[in-house]
Write an enzyme that holds these catalytic residues in place. Structure first.
Site, PDB file in Angstrom:
ATOM      1  CG  HIS A 131       2.813 -12.526  34.505  1.00  0.00           C
ATOM      2  ND1 HIS A 131       3.457 -11.027  34.389  1.00  0.00           N
ATOM      3  CD2 HIS A 131       1.745 -11.828  34.039  1.00  0.00           C
ATOM      4  CE1 HIS A 131       3.132 -10.522  34.243  1.00  0.00           C
ATOM      5  NE2 HIS A 131       1.650 -10.116  34.223  1.00  0.00           N
ATOM      6  CB  SER A 178       0.049 -10.134  31.976  1.00  0.00           C
ATOM      7  OG  SER A 178       0.048  -8.488  31.602  1.00  0.00           O
TER       8      SER A 178
END
Length: 304
Positions: free
Chosen positions: A253, A207
């Protein structure tokens, strides 16, 4: 004194063959076996080879190779992630590596010996009493974590995003520049996780790199003058999930998003005349900044 009769030209590569055809580039006589079709007339093999060497290979708008349209790097990254997921499941020996565990209603899967070895971890005491983590010298975790996942659902979500984003970016940037973007974005997200997560909190997943690819796609498409209205809502949805769903690394993220965006700006806006030099220098500066942040956090943890 009588004049010598005119000599019939012979092929310069086959002296025993008479010919009246000449190479349109070097003007040497060539026989039918040596003729190569050209835009005007025929050329000899040597001139054809010389012409091929002088033609510059096709490049993308950002200086990359056109081989990126085949998506080889994207496919290789997906294959590597899938391979490590299989190894992670195998290392678990009957645990909850594939499904079960925490996150997304228990579908994210749990940790395994492989994720314990390769996830981002600041500094912690393991069950056997040993100390481990990035601050203890295990810097490899900042790289390996971007290829490891907590469960099959976690893997599939990231691989779908990588497949969609990666093919477009690799076609526009070329294989080498896309590969550098992926690795630097993933590293940036992992460094952010190291900086802002609890020292005994482990994080892993592609991610970090995927969020960097989201930012890069927006920047690259805008640079090319294309519509990005369909990309932004998808990014916003992913950001909402990041901020609201428990068990997701918010620093990872957001760090990948910021660093991936910074690398994309370097790739997209490097001046044409010095493009490669500026791109390499910009990527190196980003890596040096990340290195400095890792050293700072390491000193902080060891001092505490």
């Amino acid at each position: 004194m009588s004049e010598s009769p005119p000599t019939t030209p012979v092929c310069y590569r086959h002296p025993g063959r008479e010919t009246y055809v000449r190479c349109s580039r070097c003007d040497r006589p060539i026989c039918p076996d040596c003729m190569r079709e050209a835009s005007v007339g025929h050329q000899c093999p040597e001139c054809v080879n010389e012409g091929r060497r002088s033609v510059r290979p096709a490049r993308t708008a950002f200086g990359g190779g056109t081989a990126g349209r085949h998506g080889y790097v994207t496919k290789a990254l997906i294959a590597l992630n899938v391979l490590l997921m299989l190894l992670s499941i195998a290392s678990d020996r009957g645990g909850d590596a594939a499904v079960g565990g925490s996150g997304f209603g228990g579908l994210m899967g749990g940790s395994t010996p492989l994720t314990n070895w390769g996830s981002v971890l600041g500094l912690a005491v393991f069950p056997d009493g040993t100390l481990g983590g990035v601050a203890d010298g295990e810097w490899y975790r900042l790289v390996t974590a971007m290829f490891l996942h907590y469960g099959v659902i976690h893997l599939l979500l990231n691989m779908w995003a990588l497949w969609v984003l990666g093919r477009s970016l690799e076609a526009n940037l070329g294989p080498l520049r896309f590969g550098a973007l992926y690795l630097i974005a993933g590293l940036g997200g992992n460094v952010a996780a190291y900086l802002f997560s609890a020292q005994n909190s482990a994080t892993a997943g592609a991610s970090t790199a995927v969020f960097g690819l989201f930012a890069a796609l927006i920047i690259i498409e805008r640079k090319l003058g294309r519509d990005i209205s369909q990309v932004i809502p998808i990014l916003v949805i992913n950001l909402v999930f990041t901020l609201t769903v428990p068990g997701i690394s918010i620093p990872g993220h957001l760090g990948g998003l910021v660093v991936g965006g910074a690398m994309a700006l370097v790739l997209a806006y490097a001046p044409r005349g010095r493009r490669t030099m500026v791109q390499v220098a910009g990527g190196s500066i980003i890596l040096l900044i990340l290195l400095g942040l890792v050293l700072f956090r390491t000193a902080q943890l060891l001092a505490g």
